[in-house]
Design a protein around this motif. Structure first.
Motif, short mmCIF file in Angstrom:
data_model
loop_
_atom_site.label_atom_id
_atom_site.label_comp_id
_atom_site.label_asym_id
_atom_site.label_seq_id
_atom_site.Cartn_x
_atom_site.Cartn_y
_atom_site.Cartn_z
N TYR A 120 0.84 -1.21 0.00
CA TYR A 120 0.00 0.00 0.00
C TYR A 120 0.86 1.25 0.00
O TYR A 120 0.57 2.22 -0.71
CB TYR A 120 -0.91 -0.01 1.22
CG TYR A 120 -1.67 1.29 1.41
CD1 TYR A 120 -2.77 1.60 0.60
CD2 TYR A 120 -1.27 2.20 2.37
CE1 TYR A 120 -3.45 2.80 0.77
CE2 TYR A 120 -1.95 3.40 2.54
CZ TYR A 120 -3.03 3.68 1.74
OH TYR A 120 -3.70 4.87 1.91
N SER A 121 1.94 1.23 0.81
CA SER A 121 2.83 2.40 0.87
C SER A 121 3.48 2.65 -0.49
O SER A 121 3.59 3.80 -0.94
CB SER A 121 3.89 2.17 1.94
OG SER A 121 4.77 3.27 2.02
N ILE A 122 3.91 1.57 -1.15
CA ILE A 122 4.52 1.72 -2.48
C ILE A 122 3.51 2.24 -3.49
O ILE A 122 3.81 3.12 -4.30
CB ILE A 122 5.11 0.37 -2.93
CG1 ILE A 122 6.27 -0.03 -2.03
CG2 ILE A 122 5.57 0.45 -4.38
CD1 ILE A 122 6.83 -1.40 -2.32
N ALA A 123 2.28 1.69 -3.45
CA ALA A 123 1.25 2.13 -4.39
C ALA A 123 0.88 3.59 -4.17
O ALA A 123 0.69 4.35 -5.12
CB ALA A 123 0.02 1.24 -4.26
N ARG A 124 0.78 3.99 -2.89
CA ARG A 124 0.43 5.39 -2.60
C ARG A 124 1.53 6.33 -3.08
O ARG A 124 1.24 7.40 -3.63
CB ARG A 124 0.23 5.55 -1.09
CG ARG A 124 -0.23 6.97 -0.70
CD ARG A 124 -0.48 7.06 0.79
NE ARG A 124 0.74 6.78 1.54
CZ ARG A 124 0.80 6.79 2.87
NH1 ARG A 124 -0.30 7.04 3.58
NH2 ARG A 124 1.94 6.54 3.49
N ARG A 125 2.78 5.92 -2.89
CA ARG A 125 3.89 6.74 -3.36
C ARG A 125 3.88 6.84 -4.89
O ARG A 125 4.16 7.90 -5.46
CB ARG A 125 5.22 6.15 -2.88
CG ARG A 125 6.44 6.97 -3.25
CD ARG A 125 6.39 8.36 -2.65
NE ARG A 125 7.58 9.12 -2.95
CZ ARG A 125 7.73 10.40 -2.69
NH1 ARG A 125 6.73 11.07 -2.12
NH2 ARG A 125 8.85 11.04 -2.99
N ALA A 126 3.55 5.74 -5.55
CA ALA A 126 3.48 5.75 -7.01
C ALA A 126 2.36 6.68 -7.49
O ALA A 126 2.53 7.40 -8.49
CB ALA A 126 3.25 4.34 -7.53
N GLU A 127 1.23 6.68 -6.79
CA GLU A 127 0.14 7.59 -7.15
C GLU A 127 0.55 9.05 -6.98
O GLU A 127 0.23 9.90 -7.82
CB GLU A 127 -1.09 7.29 -6.30
CG GLU A 127 -1.79 5.98 -6.65
CD GLU A 127 -3.02 5.76 -5.80
OE1 GLU A 127 -3.23 6.54 -4.85
OE2 GLU A 127 -3.77 4.80 -6.08
N GLU A 128 1.28 9.34 -5.90
CA GLU A 128 1.73 10.71 -5.68
C GLU A 128 2.69 11.14 -6.79
O GLU A 128 2.61 12.28 -7.29
CB GLU A 128 2.42 10.82 -4.32
CG GLU A 128 1.47 10.64 -3.14
CD GLU A 128 2.21 10.63 -1.82
OE1 GLU A 128 3.47 10.63 -1.84
OE2 GLU A 128 1.55 10.60 -0.77
N GLN A 129 3.59 10.24 -7.19
CA GLN A 129 4.50 10.57 -8.28
C GLN A 129 3.76 10.77 -9.59
O GLN A 129 4.11 11.65 -10.39
CB GLN A 129 5.54 9.45 -8.43
CG GLN A 129 6.51 9.33 -7.26
CD GLN A 129 7.42 10.55 -7.16
OE1 GLN A 129 7.71 11.22 -8.14
NE2 GLN A 129 7.88 10.83 -5.94
N THR A 130 2.71 9.96 -9.82
CA THR A 130 1.91 10.13 -11.03
C THR A 130 1.20 11.47 -11.05
O THR A 130 1.15 12.15 -12.09
CB THR A 130 0.89 8.98 -11.14
OG1 THR A 130 1.58 7.73 -11.16
CG2 THR A 130 0.06 9.12 -12.41
#
Length: 244
Positions: free
Chosen positions: A163-173
């Motif tokens: 979840y932490s990795i996915a949330r960080r990826a969304e922020e970068q997107t």
């Protein structure tokens, strides 16, 4: 590695199943009423070699451990070490926040979870080999609870890391999309003023426009107007894409 005490009067069928250099995996061996448990201490992070512990139950029901202790207490302390390690990892999970924290936590959970699963399987085999010992039932159930808690902790930690990795990826997107929108708006501005800039570069701006004789305050007026237009353009470039 702890060695099997030579003074133990174990059947030959059990002794022949032990290696000369290593104790091997965790397991229970039963023969002629004797029970030998080959166990591993709770592994630490980045620990490659497993430390073996031997526990012997004689046909009369008396226990001995490879540390020179008698009774069931050494085996209880062995399981308590696993339980304490599980509690420490649960506390670390409650404090973890970043994906790196969860990853380092998984590195410690995985070997401990695997060792606890083998510990439970060993005590289950011992329970089946010596069905009349009620202490083995309690120890087997305790090992099951430890293994179950570690399995749940592993799943929770793994899900939290993903979840932490996915949330960080969304922020970068989102940041990438915002930068792309700002770039588009800057390109629009450049496209609008490029012809004017090109013409001014070719023909120059030394044309009679009537502004040559205006009072000096007109310069400051144009300057202030240009600053205001610049602020408006900056706001449009940075915030204009937020409505998309």
């Amino acid at each position: 590695m702890s060695k099997l005490p030579s003074s133990w009067a174990l059947p030959t069928t059990i002794k022949n199943r032990l290696g000369q250099r290593r104790a091997g995996k965790q397991r229970a061996m039963v023969a002629a009423g004797h029970l030998l448990l080959v166990l591993h201490t709770a592994p630490q992070a980045q620990e490659s070699e497993r430390r073996a512990v031997f526990c012997w139950r004689s046909p009369s029901g008396h226990w001995q451990s490879s540390g020179g202790h008698y009774g069931l207490q050494p085996l209880i302390k062995h399981l308590q070490a696993y339980s304490n390690a599980e509690n420490a990892l649960s506390d670390a999970y409650a404090q973890a926040q970043t994906a790196a924290d969860f990853f380092h936590l998984l590195e410690t959970i995985v070997p401990l979870r695997r060792a606890s699963e083998n510990l439970y399987s060993t005590l289950q085999a011992a329970r089946e080999g010596i069905p009349d010992d009620p202490d083995l039932i309690d120890l087997r159930d305790w090992a099951y609870e430890i293994n179950r808690s570690l399995a749940l902790l592993y799943e929770s930690t793994n899900n939290a890391m993903n979840y932490s990795i996915a949330r960080r990826a969304e922020e970068q997107t989102e940041l990438s999309l915002a930068a792309l929108g700002a770039s588009d708006r800057l390109n629009i501005i450049a496209a609008l003023f490029f012809p004017v800039t090109a013409l001014a570069s070719i023909f120059g701006m030394n044309l009679i426009s009537g502004w040559e004789t205006v009072p000096g305050f007109a310069f400051w007026l144009v300057l202030i107007l240009g600053i205001m237009l610049g602020i408006g353009v900056r706001h449009w470039v940075q915030k204009g894409g937020s409505k998309r």
